[in-house]
Scaffold this motif. Structure first.
Motif, mmCIF file in Angstrom:
data_model
loop_
_atom_site.group_PDB
_atom_site.id
_atom_site.type_symbol
_atom_site.label_atom_id
_atom_site.label_comp_id
_atom_site.label_asym_id
_atom_site.label_seq_id
_atom_site.Cartn_x
_atom_site.Cartn_y
_atom_site.Cartn_z
ATOM 1 N N GLY A 10 0.798 -1.226 0.000
ATOM 2 C CA GLY A 10 0.000 0.000 0.000
ATOM 3 C C GLY A 10 0.829 1.273 0.000
ATOM 4 N N ASP A 11 2.110 1.169 0.361
ATOM 5 C CA ASP A 11 2.973 2.347 0.324
ATOM 6 C C ASP A 11 3.221 2.770 -1.126
ATOM 7 O OD1 ASP A 11 3.242 2.349 3.065
ATOM 8 O OD2 ASP A 11 5.315 1.623 3.084
ATOM 9 N N ALA A 12 3.253 4.057 -1.351
ATOM 10 C CA ALA A 12 3.608 4.606 -2.662
ATOM 11 C C ALA A 12 5.076 5.000 -2.616
ATOM 12 C CB ALA A 12 2.742 5.807 -3.000
ATOM 13 N N MET A 13 5.821 4.583 -3.628
ATOM 14 C CA MET A 13 7.245 4.886 -3.685
ATOM 15 C C MET A 13 7.568 5.652 -4.959
ATOM 16 S SD MET A 13 9.028 1.349 -2.475
ATOM 17 C CE MET A 13 10.586 2.165 -2.232
ATOM 18 N N LYS A 14 8.410 6.659 -4.819
ATOM 19 C CA LYS A 14 8.900 7.385 -5.985
ATOM 20 C C LYS A 14 10.062 6.580 -6.573
ATOM 21 C CE LYS A 14 11.455 11.141 -5.723
ATOM 22 N NZ LYS A 14 11.907 12.529 -5.527
ATOM 23 N N VAL A 15 9.957 6.240 -7.849
ATOM 24 C CA VAL A 15 10.983 5.454 -8.535
ATOM 25 C C VAL A 15 11.639 6.342 -9.589
ATOM 26 C CG1 VAL A 15 11.420 3.423 -9.962
ATOM 27 C CG2 VAL A 15 9.644 3.334 -8.189
ATOM 28 N N GLU A 16 12.940 6.536 -9.445
ATOM 29 C CA GLU A 16 13.698 7.278 -10.448
ATOM 30 C C GLU A 16 14.486 6.254 -11.254
ATOM 31 O OE1 GLU A 16 15.802 10.782 -8.915
ATOM 32 O OE2 GLU A 16 14.616 10.509 -7.081
ATOM 33 N N TYR A 17 14.402 6.356 -12.585
ATOM 34 C CA TYR A 17 15.046 5.367 -13.436
ATOM 35 C C TYR A 17 15.545 6.009 -14.719
ATOM 36 C CZ TYR A 17 10.559 5.274 -15.941
ATOM 37 O OH TYR A 17 9.426 5.623 -16.649
ATOM 38 N N LEU A 18 16.407 5.269 -15.404
ATOM 39 C CA LEU A 18 16.972 5.735 -16.667
ATOM 40 C C LEU A 18 16.439 4.867 -17.791
ATOM 41 C CD1 LEU A 18 20.690 6.077 -15.546
ATOM 42 C CD2 LEU A 18 19.004 7.898 -15.719
ATOM 43 N N ARG A 19 16.089 5.494 -18.897
ATOM 44 C CA ARG A 19 15.678 4.790 -20.120
ATOM 45 C C ARG A 19 16.211 5.588 -21.304
ATOM 46 N NH1 ARG A 19 9.554 4.064 -20.884
ATOM 47 N NH2 ARG A 19 9.884 2.388 -19.373
ATOM 48 N N ASP A 20 16.968 4.914 -22.130
ATOM 49 C CA ASP A 20 17.524 5.554 -23.334
ATOM 50 C C ASP A 20 18.250 6.852 -23.001
ATOM 51 O OD1 ASP A 20 16.405 3.497 -24.882
ATOM 52 O OD2 ASP A 20 14.506 4.595 -25.065
ATOM 53 N N GLY A 21 18.991 6.848 -21.893
ATOM 54 C CA GLY A 21 19.784 8.011 -21.510
ATOM 55 C C GLY A 21 19.001 9.132 -20.846
ATOM 56 N N ARG A 22 17.695 8.958 -20.685
ATOM 57 C CA ARG A 22 16.874 9.994 -20.049
ATOM 58 C C ARG A 22 16.502 9.562 -18.637
ATOM 59 N NH1 ARG A 22 11.723 10.475 -23.125
ATOM 60 N NH2 ARG A 22 12.009 8.248 -23.058
ATOM 61 N N GLN A 23 16.542 10.501 -17.694
ATOM 62 C CA GLN A 23 16.125 10.200 -16.325
ATOM 63 C C GLN A 23 14.629 10.462 -16.216
ATOM 64 O OE1 GLN A 23 18.753 11.247 -13.266
ATOM 65 N NE2 GLN A 23 17.236 11.072 -11.648
ATOM 66 N N THR A 71 2.779 2.027 -6.364
ATOM 67 C CA THR A 71 2.171 1.606 -5.104
ATOM 68 C C THR A 71 2.428 0.114 -4.919
ATOM 69 O OG1 THR A 71 0.483 3.320 -5.281
ATOM 70 C CG2 THR A 71 0.021 1.485 -3.778
ATOM 71 N N LEU A 72 3.030 -0.239 -3.795
ATOM 72 C CA LEU A 72 3.395 -1.631 -3.545
ATOM 73 C C LEU A 72 2.164 -2.511 -3.313
ATOM 74 C CD1 LEU A 72 6.439 -1.108 -1.164
ATOM 75 C CD2 LEU A 72 6.432 -1.417 -3.631
ATOM 76 N N GLU A 73 2.235 -3.725 -3.844
ATOM 77 C CA GLU A 73 1.167 -4.715 -3.682
ATOM 78 C C GLU A 73 1.782 -6.021 -3.201
ATOM 79 O OE1 GLU A 73 -0.931 -5.225 -7.351
ATOM 80 O OE2 GLU A 73 -1.716 -3.184 -7.330
ATOM 81 N N ALA A 74 0.963 -6.885 -2.639
ATOM 82 C CA ALA A 74 1.418 -8.213 -2.245
ATOM 83 C C ALA A 74 1.742 -9.032 -3.480
ATOM 84 C CB ALA A 74 0.350 -8.917 -1.408
ATOM 85 N N ILE A 75 2.712 -9.912 -3.357
ATOM 86 C CA ILE A 75 3.095 -10.793 -4.456
ATOM 87 C C ILE A 75 2.192 -12.011 -4.437
ATOM 88 C CG2 ILE A 75 4.907 -12.287 -5.372
ATOM 89 C CD1 ILE A 75 6.929 -10.385 -4.134
ATOM 90 N N GLU A 76 1.582 -12.306 -5.583
ATOM 91 C CA GLU A 76 0.756 -13.499 -5.699
ATOM 92 C C GLU A 76 1.640 -14.676 -6.049
ATOM 93 O OE1 GLU A 76 -2.610 -13.098 -8.236
ATOM 94 O OE2 GLU A 76 -3.038 -11.074 -7.534
#
Length: 85
Positions: free
Chosen positions: A60-73, A79-84
């Protein structure tokens, strides 16, 4: 690469709904996935970093995810969920 390459994104997961991409094969070539750079502002360089950060959060926690794709940030909120299983 400064970060952790996403190897696989599970179908129908919060990561997939957020648009994160895992490593995949296209036309016989390996295409690397997005590179996780930071979670909630904390650097992610190893799988241990990822697990340590996730361990401090709950479903249920919301997390900010910063990532790189094709050289762009880029940035997205997941929002986290339980793993089925």
């Amino acid at each position: 690469i400064d970060g952790l390459i996403i190897g696989r994104v599970s179908p129908r997961s919060p990561a997939e709904r957020a648009g994160l991409r895992g490593t995949r094969e296209r036309a016989g070539r390996l295409e690397l996935g997005d590179v996780l750079h930071k979670l909630d502002g904390e650097p992610v360089k190893t799988a241990e970093d990822l697990l340590r950060i996730l361990d401090r959060h709950k479903v249920g926690d919301a997390m900010k995810v910063e990532y790189l794709r094709d050289g762009r940030q880029l940035e997205v909120t997941v929002t986290l969920e339980a793993i089925e299983e």
